[in-house]
Design an enzyme around this catalytic site. Structure first.
Site, PDB file in Angstrom:
ATOM      1  N   ARG A  93      18.267   6.587 -30.827  1.00 24.31           N
ATOM      2  CA  ARG A  93      16.985   6.208 -30.199  1.00 24.31           C
ATOM      3  C   ARG A  93      17.050   6.314 -28.691  1.00 24.31           C
ATOM      4  NH1 ARG A  93      14.618   1.167 -33.556  1.00 24.31           N
ATOM      5  NH2 ARG A  93      15.111   1.944 -35.592  1.00 24.31           N
ATOM      6  N   HIS A 455       1.036   2.824 -32.952  1.00 23.36           N
ATOM      7  CA  HIS A 455       1.010   3.559 -31.690  1.00 23.36           C
ATOM      8  C   HIS A 455      -0.315   3.322 -30.956  1.00 23.36           C
ATOM      9  CE1 HIS A 455      -0.005   7.143 -29.268  1.00 23.36           C
ATOM     10  NE2 HIS A 455       1.237   7.020 -28.879  1.00 23.36           N
ATOM     11  N   ARG A 617     -18.827   1.827   9.075  1.00 24.91           N
ATOM     12  CA  ARG A 617     -18.454   3.173   9.541  1.00 24.91           C
ATOM     13  C   ARG A 617     -19.729   3.943   9.886  1.00 24.91           C
ATOM     14  NH1 ARG A 617     -15.605   7.276   5.432  1.00 24.91           N
ATOM     15  NH2 ARG A 617     -17.731   7.482   4.657  1.00 24.91           N
ATOM     16  N   GLU A 746      -7.713   9.186  10.349  1.00 24.47           N
ATOM     17  CA  GLU A 746      -7.726  10.029   9.146  1.00 24.47           C
ATOM     18  C   GLU A 746      -7.371  11.487   9.473  1.00 24.47           C
ATOM     19  OE1 GLU A 746     -11.744   9.850   7.556  1.00 24.47           O
ATOM     20  OE2 GLU A 746     -12.467   9.288   9.537  1.00 24.47           O
ATOM     21  N   GLY A 767      -8.021   5.879   6.905  1.00 27.08           N
ATOM     22  CA  GLY A 767      -8.818   6.485   5.832  1.00 27.08           C
ATOM     23  C   GLY A 767      -7.900   7.431   5.091  1.00 27.08           C
ATOM     24  N   THR A 768      -7.155   6.884   4.119  1.00 27.19           N
ATOM     25  CA  THR A 768      -6.056   7.681   3.541  1.00 27.19           C
ATOM     26  C   THR A 768      -6.535   8.787   2.609  1.00 27.19           C
ATOM     27  OG1 THR A 768      -5.759   5.910   1.924  1.00 27.19           O
ATOM     28  CG2 THR A 768      -4.221   5.969   3.778  1.00 27.19           C
ATOM     29  N   ASN A 769      -7.832   8.757   2.189  1.00 21.88           N
ATOM     30  CA  ASN A 769      -8.316   9.891   1.378  1.00 21.88           C
ATOM     31  C   ASN A 769      -8.279  11.159   2.235  1.00 21.88           C
ATOM     32  OD1 ASN A 769      -8.857   7.724  -0.215  1.00 21.88           O
ATOM     33  ND2 ASN A 769     -11.050   8.056  -0.368  1.00 21.88           N
ATOM     34  N   ASP A 770      -8.892  11.070   3.433  1.00 21.83           N
ATOM     35  CA  ASP A 770      -8.903  12.244   4.311  1.00 21.83           C
ATOM     36  C   ASP A 770      -7.547  12.485   4.955  1.00 21.83           C
ATOM     37  OD1 ASP A 770     -11.391  13.026   3.755  1.00 21.83           O
ATOM     38  OD2 ASP A 770     -12.322  12.460   5.640  1.00 21.83           O
ATOM     39  N   CYS A 832      -8.517   1.711   4.151  1.00 21.36           N
ATOM     40  CA  CYS A 832      -9.723   1.624   3.312  1.00 21.36           C
ATOM     41  C   CYS A 832      -9.889   2.848   2.414  1.00 21.36           C
ATOM     42  CB  CYS A 832     -10.969   1.419   4.155  1.00 21.36           C
ATOM     43  SG  CYS A 832     -11.288   2.774   5.271  1.00 21.36           S
TER      44      CYS A 832
END
Length: 877
Positions: A93, A455, A617, A746, A767-770, A832
């Site tokens: 296993r 499962h 913003r 950003e 602005g961590t997305n950009d 943010c």
């Protein structure tokens, strides 16, 4: 000194989890506690990593140690591989250091061949059992090790049952099973081109390789990505002598929890099957009995088992999930682990353990997986509508929540329909690990077979997806994509609703309502708030979102996207007028029309936040996002502007950008059209003055955030416009109002020149997305198209837009903090982007010294808990 790749159970302990994996470490710990564990050995996680480094081969040194340890367990157990007197059979296993239920592979009854099966048949006086083990082994080995699909074997079993006129596997006799074993071997040869291996040591090496290999199978990779389990950890392999639950009516196998994994109630929960092997319970092939019925079937074994349960829970100080086998009235423990549980159960168990004196509040907070909280905040059925509805069927409430949607029958369809925005319920005979992506895409899962430990049940609970399992009344016709229940036929695309708490199944759609949060949630959150250092704000653009976030504990708004306020019909007209303006005066005139709307929106947001900070913003997206695309709307705009349709189309074309992500947007709009920043400043300040007047006990202090700055001169220019406008408004109103002007970091250049920018900024917000987009040079809207290839080739383990890249993007964040803080000691810093609600990213934000994280309203509790756990972990170092 040579590396030790293999450990006997008695050589390990619970603290060796990283090396022995969770299962191996716990088998060692149970051995040390003196529990009845069949004595085997564990091949370490390092051996798995080495296997991949050696080009998917087990090197001679590791093979040598495995052989040495086979001899040791032969001696301990008094049995030998391939022996004519006392043959040894083992299970092989997987066992990673983090529990991954059903994601990797298991092989039982290894060590059987034509000779050994005859020996077992004779010695046990139970030829049916011996041949049952052999046919199971051939099927499992072929499926797991050699990757011959198990459906070929299932078809042979079904054909045999049909010929014999029986419905259950247990009704087949020894001769039938012997015949099946031969058919299976013939099938193996037809598919593989060589005979089924008869040497137990060859079988074992192949099985170990298969378990190592399964660490890299598609379902394990998806599971790891969802659960933050690094690829580099590898899996251990446990080789353990078999205990046989399929030797007849005095043998059996089962799974049990020391508390209810759905509610957290303190009572033994579980299921067992007599005359069965482990996979029968989990696979849901037969419907098991409840664990308490074991008291009637075998009272003395049940008493012993209850004692083991109490001992394990007290030892681990947590709810245990255990697997056991009874071989001819003798109990064997095959595994224990901290049980997977629903969010409700997790909170109740954590609080109960504190009340029982087994855990401290810090430990209780640290025990809960923040991602799990999502399910608590998810919809339930509307009580009124539910009362009026009559269930058409009932299964087991395996994972709570309410789900309604269109019926689909395959994981592929669930994924495809889900991607196009359809809400679906995945209906299956039983799910298998290959279905994981479809299970993720579905609102809910309904299975015909399987118990609370199947499962479908275990995986759905882990994902926080509503699941009803084991509804045996369903007549399933997967091939024709339909099922029958309560005399009615349901086809693909028909609507059903399922209740994962009660197990009820309903025809059609039952409306859902938002979840209400229980008392234990409040207790855990209060403890979390006591321990955490990071503040938690929310990203909210509407009063309703802001209000929800406040209810869930948000301490302010970290991001209000003002552009979201422009899209209502009456506003978009004025905004388009502004875009079409030929002169500054015309633009200002159009903006005057928008001003009262913006001001009203901000007033409502300040009200909802009750004096907590609100970061607004300024306009961020490029203007082309606001212009009409439909012919009818273009004509309407032309008419309103007294312009020709051609003029408007020419204007729209002129706004088109090759790369709008890096185009005319953010502070660049305010540089080109300062009047936009002026209007927004007036709205922010006037709203704050009005709300401050209405609530003398609040401190309304708006934070104005200038997006997409890459140079100090940009910020200086826009800030001057903001400050002059704001000060004039405050003076005109004779008010006393504080406000701040900061920026969104950003763009990599902003992070690298943060020491200059900090001179002009009151705060930074990442602005961590950009920032992720700019750092990687990936478009987040298109990256999904190629990221799968990156996962497959192990270039990436995670989507950098979902889980913060701490190495690259994180280094830019750290750089900005280190450069900015010494220049401006009042500088406060937050995040943010979407990462503000991801637990591992929150932990990183705590580590690098951010003041707050901001995330969507429903993720606020997740962030609060993750922030507390980060502080607790730091205090323990």
């Amino acid at each position: 000194m040579a590396t030790k790749w293999v450990y006997l159970f008695k050589e390990g302990n619970a603290d060796m989890r990283n090396l022995l994996g969770g299962k191996g470490a716990n088998l060692a710990e149970m051995t040390n506690l003196g529990l009845p564990v069949p004595q085997g050995f564990t091949i370490t996680t390092e051996a798995c990593t080495q296997y991949y480094e050696d080009g998917r081969k087990i090197n001679d040194e590791i093979q040598g140690q495995i052989m040495e340890y086979i001899a040791k367990i032969e001696e301990i157990n008094g049995k030998k591989f391939g022996d004519k007197e006392n043959p040894l059979l083992v299970s092989v296993r997987s066992g990673a250091r983090a529990s991954m239920p059903g994601m990797m592979d298991t092989i039982l009854n290894l060590g059987l061949n034509e000779d050994v099966v005859e020996v077992l048949a004779k010695k046990s006086g139970n030829p049916r059992w011996a041949w049952d083990c052999y046919r199971r082994f051939i099927q499992m080995f072929s499926d797991v090790v050699m990757e011959v699909g198990k459906k070929y074997f299932e078809e042979l079993i079904d054909k045999m049952k049909e010929e014999k006129g029986v419905t259950q596997d247990v009704e087949l006799d020894a001769d039938d099973l012997k015949e099946l074993a031969n058919q299976f071997k013939a099938e193996y040869k037809a598919k593989i081109g060589e005979d089924f291996p008869s040497d137990p040591k060859v079988q074992l090496m192949e099985a170990i390789k298969a378990v190592f290999r399964s660490w890299d199978n598609p379902r394990a990779n998806v599971y790891r990505r969802d659960n933050d389990i690094p690829y580099s950890w590898g899996t251990a392999v446990n080789v353990q002598p078999m205990a046989f639950g399929n030797m007849g009516e005095t043998s059996g196998t089962g799974v049990a929890f020391t508390r209810d994994p759905a509610t957290g109630e303190k009572k033994l929960m579980g299921e067992f099957l007599m005359n069965a092997q482990g996979e029968d319970v989990v696979a849901g092939v037969r419907t098991p009995q409840k664990i308490e019925q074991l008291a009637e079937v075998m009272p003395e074994v049940f008493e012993q088992f209850k004692g083991v349960c109490a001992k394990l829970e007290n030892h681990y100080r947590d709810m245990q999930d255990m697997e056991f086998t009874i071989e001819d009235r003798k109990l064997y423990m095959l595994q224990t682990r901290n049980g997977k549980r629903t969010a409700q159960a997790a909170l109740k168990i954590a609080c109960d353990l504190v009340d029982e004196g087994m855990r401290t509040p810090q430990e209780a907070v640290a025990m809960i997986d923040p991602r799990n909280l999502d399910t608590l905040l998810h919809p339930q059925f509307d009580a009124k509508a539910l009362k009026a509805a009559t269930p058409m069927g009932k299964g087991l409430g395996a994972s709570p929540g309410a789900a309604c949607g269109k019926v689909v029958f395959t994981a592929e369809d669930a994924k495809e329909w889900g991607a196009s925005g359809e809400k679906v319920v995945l209906v299956r005979l039983e799910t298998s690990p290959e279905d994981i992506e479809g299970m993720k895409a579905a609102q809910g899962i309904l299975t015909v077979r399987g118990g609370m430990t199947s499962h479908a049940a275990v995986v759905a609970r882990g994902m926080g997806t509503c699941c009803v399992s084991g509804c045996g009344d369903i007549k399933m016709d997967e091939a024709n994509k339909k099922f029958e229940l309560a005399g009615k036929t349901f086809h693909e695309g028909d609507f059903i609703s399922i209740d994962g708490s009660t197990g009820n199944i309903y025809e059609g759609i039952i409306p859902t309502v938002d979840a209400t949060i229980a008392g234990e949630f409040g207790r855990i959150m209060a403890w979390a708030d006591e321990f955490r250092k990071l503040k938690v704000r929310t990203n909210a653009d509407t009063p309703a979102d802001a209000k929800k976030a406040r209810e869930l504990g948000a301490e302010g708004i970290g991001l209000c996207r003002t552009e979201h306020m422009f899209f209502e019909a009456d506003r978009i007209a004025a905004f388009r007028e502004m875009i079409c303006a030929d002169t500054v005066e015309e633009r200002e005139e159009a903006l005057e029309k928008i001003l009262p709307y913006q001001q009203g929106d901000f007033e409502k947001l300040y009200e909802a936040l009750e004096g907590c900070p609100v970061t607004i913003r300024f306009l961020d997206p490029p203007l082309h996002e606001f212009v009409p695309t439909e012919e009818e709307d273009i004509e309407k705009l032309a008419k309103a502007q007294n312009k020709s349709v051609e003029d408007i189309k020419a204007l729209i074309d002129s706004l088109h950008e090759f790369n709008p992500m890096m185009g005319h947007r953010g502070c660049r709009l305010a540089v080109t059209y300062p009047e936009i920043a002026k209007m927004q400043t007036k709205a922010v300040i006037r709203a704050a003055i009005n709300v401050q007047k209405a609530h003398a006990d609040w401190t309304v202090k708006p934070e104005i955030m200038i997006p997409l700055v890459c140079d100090i001169k940009e910020l200086k220019f826009v800030k001057k416009v903001v400050v002059e406008t704001a000060d004039a408004e405050i003076a005109a109103a004779g008010a006393n109002l504080q406000y701040e002007v900061g920026t969104m970091i950003e763009i990599p250049r902003a992070a690298l020149t943060a020491d200059e920018i900090a001179n002009e900024a009151d705060f930074f917000c990442f602005g961590t997305n950009d920032l992720t987009q700019m750092t990687f040079g990936f478009s987040r809207d298109d990256a999904g198209k190629f990221l799968d290839a990156y996962y497959d080739t192990k270039i990436f383990e995670n989507d950098p837009f979902a889980k913060l890249d701490q190495t690259g993007v994180g280094k830019l964040m750290e750089t900005a903090i280190k450069l900015g803080k010494p220049v401006n000691d009042k500088l406060h810093i937050g995040i943010c982007g979407e990462h503000g609600g991801d637990p591992s990213s929150v932990e990183f934000c705590h580590k690098i010294g951010l003041d707050y994280v901001s995330c969507s309203p429903f993720r606020v509790p997740i962030a609060r808990l993750a922030a507390a756990q980060a502080a607790i972990a730091e205090s323990r170092q």
